[in-house]
Design a protein around this motif. Structure first.
Motif, PDB file in Angstrom:
ATOM      1  N   GLY A 325     -51.043  47.675   9.208  1.00  0.00           N
ATOM      2  CA  GLY A 325     -49.871  47.540   8.371  1.00  0.00           C
ATOM      3  C   GLY A 325     -48.771  48.492   8.755  1.00  0.00           C
ATOM      4  O   GLY A 325     -49.020  49.606   9.159  1.00  0.00           O
ATOM      5  N   THR A 326     -47.560  48.062   8.619  1.00  0.00           N
ATOM      6  CA  THR A 326     -46.470  48.979   8.877  1.00  0.00           C
ATOM      7  C   THR A 326     -46.221  49.761   7.614  1.00  0.00           C
ATOM      8  O   THR A 326     -46.500  49.310   6.518  1.00  0.00           O
ATOM      9  CB  THR A 326     -45.200  48.211   9.217  1.00  0.00           C
ATOM     10  OG1 THR A 326     -44.974  47.286   8.167  1.00  0.00           O
ATOM     11  CG2 THR A 326     -45.313  47.479  10.514  1.00  0.00           C
ATOM     12  N   GLU A 327     -45.728  50.948   7.785  1.00  0.00           N
ATOM     13  CA  GLU A 327     -45.336  51.716   6.617  1.00  0.00           C
ATOM     14  C   GLU A 327     -43.834  51.710   6.591  1.00  0.00           C
ATOM     15  O   GLU A 327     -43.182  52.179   7.506  1.00  0.00           O
ATOM     16  CB  GLU A 327     -45.918  53.115   6.715  1.00  0.00           C
ATOM     17  CG  GLU A 327     -47.405  53.095   6.455  1.00  0.00           C
ATOM     18  CD  GLU A 327     -48.063  54.339   6.992  1.00  0.00           C
ATOM     19  OE1 GLU A 327     -48.084  55.328   6.279  1.00  0.00           O
ATOM     20  OE2 GLU A 327     -48.525  54.308   8.133  1.00  0.00           O
ATOM     21  N   LYS A 328     -43.344  51.183   5.535  1.00  0.00           N
ATOM     22  CA  LYS A 328     -41.952  50.770   5.409  1.00  0.00           C
ATOM     23  C   LYS A 328     -40.942  51.723   6.043  1.00  0.00           C
ATOM     24  O   LYS A 328     -40.300  51.385   7.025  1.00  0.00           O
ATOM     25  CB  LYS A 328     -41.644  50.624   3.938  1.00  0.00           C
ATOM     26  CG  LYS A 328     -40.933  49.360   3.588  1.00  0.00           C
ATOM     27  CD  LYS A 328     -40.787  49.352   2.097  1.00  0.00           C
ATOM     28  CE  LYS A 328     -40.042  48.150   1.615  1.00  0.00           C
ATOM     29  NZ  LYS A 328     -39.976  48.178   0.145  1.00  0.00           N
ATOM     30  N   GLY A 329     -40.831  52.919   5.458  1.00  0.00           N
ATOM     31  CA  GLY A 329     -39.760  53.798   5.898  1.00  0.00           C
ATOM     32  C   GLY A 329     -40.042  54.469   7.222  1.00  0.00           C
ATOM     33  O   GLY A 329     -39.181  55.062   7.851  1.00  0.00           O
ATOM     34  N   LYS A 330     -41.268  54.363   7.665  1.00  0.00           N
ATOM     35  CA  LYS A 330     -41.693  55.167   8.798  1.00  0.00           C
ATOM     36  C   LYS A 330     -41.261  54.567  10.134  1.00  0.00           C
ATOM     37  O   LYS A 330     -41.026  55.281  11.088  1.00  0.00           O
ATOM     38  CB  LYS A 330     -43.210  55.245   8.757  1.00  0.00           C
ATOM     39  CG  LYS A 330     -43.745  56.623   9.106  1.00  0.00           C
ATOM     40  CD  LYS A 330     -45.215  56.645   8.757  1.00  0.00           C
ATOM     41  CE  LYS A 330     -45.893  57.877   9.259  1.00  0.00           C
ATOM     42  NZ  LYS A 330     -47.333  57.818   8.954  1.00  0.00           N
ATOM     43  N   TYR A 331     -41.217  53.274  10.179  1.00  0.00           N
ATOM     44  CA  TYR A 331     -40.935  52.620  11.449  1.00  0.00           C
ATOM     45  C   TYR A 331     -39.708  51.730  11.319  1.00  0.00           C
ATOM     46  O   TYR A 331     -39.810  50.508  11.330  1.00  0.00           O
ATOM     47  CB  TYR A 331     -42.136  51.792  11.888  1.00  0.00           C
ATOM     48  CG  TYR A 331     -43.424  52.535  11.851  1.00  0.00           C
ATOM     49  CD1 TYR A 331     -43.588  53.683  12.599  1.00  0.00           C
ATOM     50  CD2 TYR A 331     -44.476  52.097  11.062  1.00  0.00           C
ATOM     51  CE1 TYR A 331     -44.772  54.385  12.566  1.00  0.00           C
ATOM     52  CE2 TYR A 331     -45.662  52.785  11.031  1.00  0.00           C
ATOM     53  CZ  TYR A 331     -45.808  53.923  11.782  1.00  0.00           C
ATOM     54  OH  TYR A 331     -46.970  54.609  11.754  1.00  0.00           O
ATOM     55  N   PRO A 332     -38.555  52.323  11.205  1.00  0.00           N
ATOM     56  CA  PRO A 332     -37.383  51.478  10.953  1.00  0.00           C
ATOM     57  C   PRO A 332     -36.821  50.873  12.231  1.00  0.00           C
ATOM     58  O   PRO A 332     -36.896  51.461  13.301  1.00  0.00           O
ATOM     59  CB  PRO A 332     -36.384  52.482  10.367  1.00  0.00           C
ATOM     60  CG  PRO A 332     -36.793  53.792  10.963  1.00  0.00           C
ATOM     61  CD  PRO A 332     -38.229  53.718  11.355  1.00  0.00           C
ATOM     62  N   GLY A 333     -36.317  49.684  12.080  1.00  0.00           N
ATOM     63  CA  GLY A 333     -35.550  49.083  13.169  1.00  0.00           C
ATOM     64  C   GLY A 333     -36.336  48.732  14.414  1.00  0.00           C
ATOM     65  O   GLY A 333     -35.794  48.692  15.500  1.00  0.00           O
ATOM     66  N   ILE A 334     -37.642  48.511  14.291  1.00  0.00           N
ATOM     67  CA  ILE A 334     -38.362  48.096  15.481  1.00  0.00           C
ATOM     68  C   ILE A 334     -39.046  46.749  15.298  1.00  0.00           C
ATOM     69  O   ILE A 334     -39.669  46.256  16.207  1.00  0.00           O
ATOM     70  CB  ILE A 334     -39.412  49.128  15.922  1.00  0.00           C
ATOM     71  CG1 ILE A 334     -40.301  49.500  14.765  1.00  0.00           C
ATOM     72  CG2 ILE A 334     -38.766  50.353  16.513  1.00  0.00           C
ATOM     73  CD1 ILE A 334     -41.555  50.162  15.194  1.00  0.00           C
ATOM     74  N   LEU A 335     -38.930  46.164  14.127  1.00  0.00           N
ATOM     75  CA  LEU A 335     -39.562  44.867  13.912  1.00  0.00           C
ATOM     76  C   LEU A 335     -38.530  43.877  13.380  1.00  0.00           C
ATOM     77  O   LEU A 335     -37.718  44.216  12.522  1.00  0.00           O
ATOM     78  CB  LEU A 335     -40.707  44.991  12.912  1.00  0.00           C
ATOM     79  CG  LEU A 335     -42.028  45.506  13.474  1.00  0.00           C
ATOM     80  CD1 LEU A 335     -42.897  46.021  12.359  1.00  0.00           C
ATOM     81  CD2 LEU A 335     -42.757  44.416  14.233  1.00  0.00           C
TER      82      LEU A 335
END
Lengths: 442, 161
Positions: A325-335
């Motif tokens: 799962g992605t963690e919302k604020g942690k990985y911005p702008g890459i998906l």
């Protein structure tokens, strides 16, 4: 049914079996030889010892589940396999990937290519007697895998490239790790050049052995470094640019004679080009839209659920590293492509819409469903053009998936190449082809 | 002088008007459906200059179980000088599951066709050595056919003496 080699056997020759369990067979392949003294008169290859029914399994798995199977095709450069598969799907779904994740993909792809070449050459040199080179190259690979491990969480079975982007952003200190990997690999390449490229013993065993003409290579469907070693300039990255390859400055090393030594040399030079590309990407990669934070704070899933009963929890969810799962604020702008990515775990745990999204993604018959039709997409893999041919019937499972494995076509030429040479010549010839069992047998 | 994709398709349509059933495009890939009798002619025609489709990129088969013509052979041809890829498809019925072999033209067709024979049971006429590639002698059925169950067990074969 008798083998062809048995049917054609001449009088006074000896039939000899190499493999399937033989240290020089890079996996499990059986080479049957007909020998006159030490000369190879006839040769036949038998494979399928590593056949796992990849294409059959794929027909019963969803597109998301299948990603992990692509890791196990060319297990030396799994990230390129992931990219090929995911980009074939993206071509069907029509997703435009964010720029930062395109750069991340290119960096990891090029490092994978270096790993692939290092492994191939390490094994080839070791079999020619240069054990030092093997150890040096394995050392360089470790530095590269440090970055891979930090980024993807795994060394080999990465499953990192996802539809719409990549699974996560680089860790905070990735530039230092990358720089170390580049510098150490360069040092190793320099050492190995010194040890091998003008080495009399190595030259004697590889120069003018198993020469392939450009016509023969094309007729066999060779691609990648093996084709380029014959002087044919074809690289998928230049001919059909994907990701950001058209914005990078790199050269395609070519060989002249198409013998074993050229296949070695093209790979050596290609690694340097790949490192160059990584350096360019490091300079060009766009900044993340918000800074990466890994402070480790966060709620346990159970806490988050109880907190969500009264109000939305402001903190992120602490996830087990095994959990997807992605963690919302942690990985911005890459998906990109909201419908096709795993919904953030924060939402899944704390609000009903998120939970529905989660089920909609993982439930049978839902999730990634490309439109009806068929697609072929290829990327430049470690040993050549790696193509995925996918037929979708509109459901969440592929109707048929076919992998164009580059080494399948290359190894097919072995029977013809070693004819007339000595038994000892088979070893560097086979080594220079970079046979990968997982990809060959699928 | 590179030749455009439109020109290739135009020439094909003119030369083989009887044998080309349909020319379509999907997701940017061009698909040409042909009659199976014309396969060798078309491949030979495209191999010549200026088309120069000299590489057989891929060859595979698809099983459309339940349809009248069950198997579909899929060929990907590639022209190095023109940087063009074309996909040719032709249908085979289950009773007459035969098609001309491409081995006289492309050397890698040897293994690719063996794979298709192994997995689907398609026969290639003119193939010099049509033997199972991944599976062993004595394997029953063709695993990639849709009516082959995923978890089917194979009978044990005795050790060779």
């Amino acid at each position: 049914m008798k083998y062809r080699i048995q049917q054609e056997a001449r009088e006074g020759t000896m039939l000899l079996n190499m493999g399937p369990s033989h240290p020089a067979m890079h996996g499990t392949t059986r080479i049957m030889l007909e020998l006159d003294g030490e000369k190879v008169v006839n040769c036949e290859l038998e494979m399928g010892y590593l056949h796992r029914g990849f294409e059959k399994i794929c027909e019963s798995k969803t597109y998301f589940n299948m990603l992990i199977y692509t890791d196990r095709m060319n297990y030396v450069s799994p990230l390129i396999n992931n990219t090929g598969y995911v980009m074939a799907l993206e071509k069907m779904l029509g997703i435009e990937v964010p720029e930062r994740s395109q750069y991340i993909r290119v960096i990891l792809n090029e490092f994978s290519r270096v790993c692939d070449h290092l492994t191939a050459l390490a094994a080839m040199c070791m079999e020619c007697g240069a054990f030092t080179v093997f150890l040096y190259m394995m050392k360089a690979r470790e530095y590269i895998w440090d970055l891979m491990e930090q980024t993807t969480g795994a060394r080999m079975t990465t499953s990192f490239i996802r539809v719409g982007g990549v699974r996560s952003d680089f860790p905070a200190d990735w530039k230092e790790t990358t720089q170390i990997a580049i510098d150490e690999t360069r040092k190793v390449l320099k050492d190995c050049h010194g040890l091998m490229s003008k080495n009399k013993i190595f030259l004697n065993r590889t120069r003018d052995v198993a020469v392939v003409t450009p016509e023969l290579a094309i007729n066999y469907g060779w691609t990648g470094p093996c084709l380029r070693s014959t002087g044919v300039n074809y690289d998928v990255r230049k001919a059909f640019p994907y990701l950001v390859y058209d914005q990078l400055d790199f050269e395609i090393p070519l060989g002249e004679r198409g013998d074993n030594f050229d296949r070695y040399m093209v790979r050596m030079q290609e690694m340097e080009q790949s490192l160059r590309m990584v350096e360019q990407c490091m300079a060009k990669i766009p900044k993340p839209s918000s800074p990466y934070s890994s402070d480790g704070r966060g709620l346990d899933p159970a806490e988050a659920i109880s907190a969500s009963r009264t109000k939305k929890p402001g903190q992120g969810i602490r996830l087990s590293p095994n959990l997807e799962g992605t963690e919302k604020g942690k990985y911005p702008g890459i998906l990109a492509g909201k419908k096709y990515i795993v919904p953030p775990k924060e939402d899944t745990y704390t609000n009903i819409e998120g939970l529905i999204n989660h089920f909609k993604f993982f439930m049978r018959g839902h999730g990634i469903r490309p439109p009806k039709g068929e697609v072929y997409f290829s990327v430049e893999g470690g040993s050549g053009e790696l193509g995925f041919y996918i037929i979708s019937n509109g459901t969440d499972k592929p109707y048929r998936l076919h992998l164009r494995a580059p080494c399948f076509h290359i190894v097919a030429a072995l029977e013809e190449l070693v004819r007339g040479h000595f038994v000892a010549d088979i070893i560097p010839t086979f080594g220079s082809m970079n046979m990968i069992g997982g990809e060959l047998d699928r | 002088m590179a030749i455009s994709k439109e020109k290739v398709l135009e020439d094909l349509k003119q030369k083989f008007s009887d044998n080309i059933l349909e020319i379509t495009a999907q997701f940017g890939d061009d698909i040409i459906c042909i009659k199976k009798e014309a396969l060798l002619d078309i491949v030979n025609f495209l191999r010549e200059e200026p088309y120069a489709f000299t590489m057989l990129l891929d060859l595979t088969c698809v099983d459309y179980m339940g349809e009248e013509e069950r198997f579909e052979m899929v060929y990907h041809l590639f022209s190095l000088s023109n940087k063009l890829r074309l996909r040719f498809k032709t249908r085979l019925s289950e009773d007459d599951c035969k098609i001309d072999s491409l081995t006289p033209i492309f050397k890698n067709a040897n293994w690719l066709e063996r794979e298709a024979y192994d997995m689907f049971g398609v026969h290639f006429e003119g193939h010099p050595y049509l033997r199972r590639l991944f599976m062993y002698d004595g394997f029953e059925g063709h695993p990639l056919r849709k009516d082959y169950p995923l978890h089917k067990h194979q009978p044990k074969i005795p050790l060779r003496k």
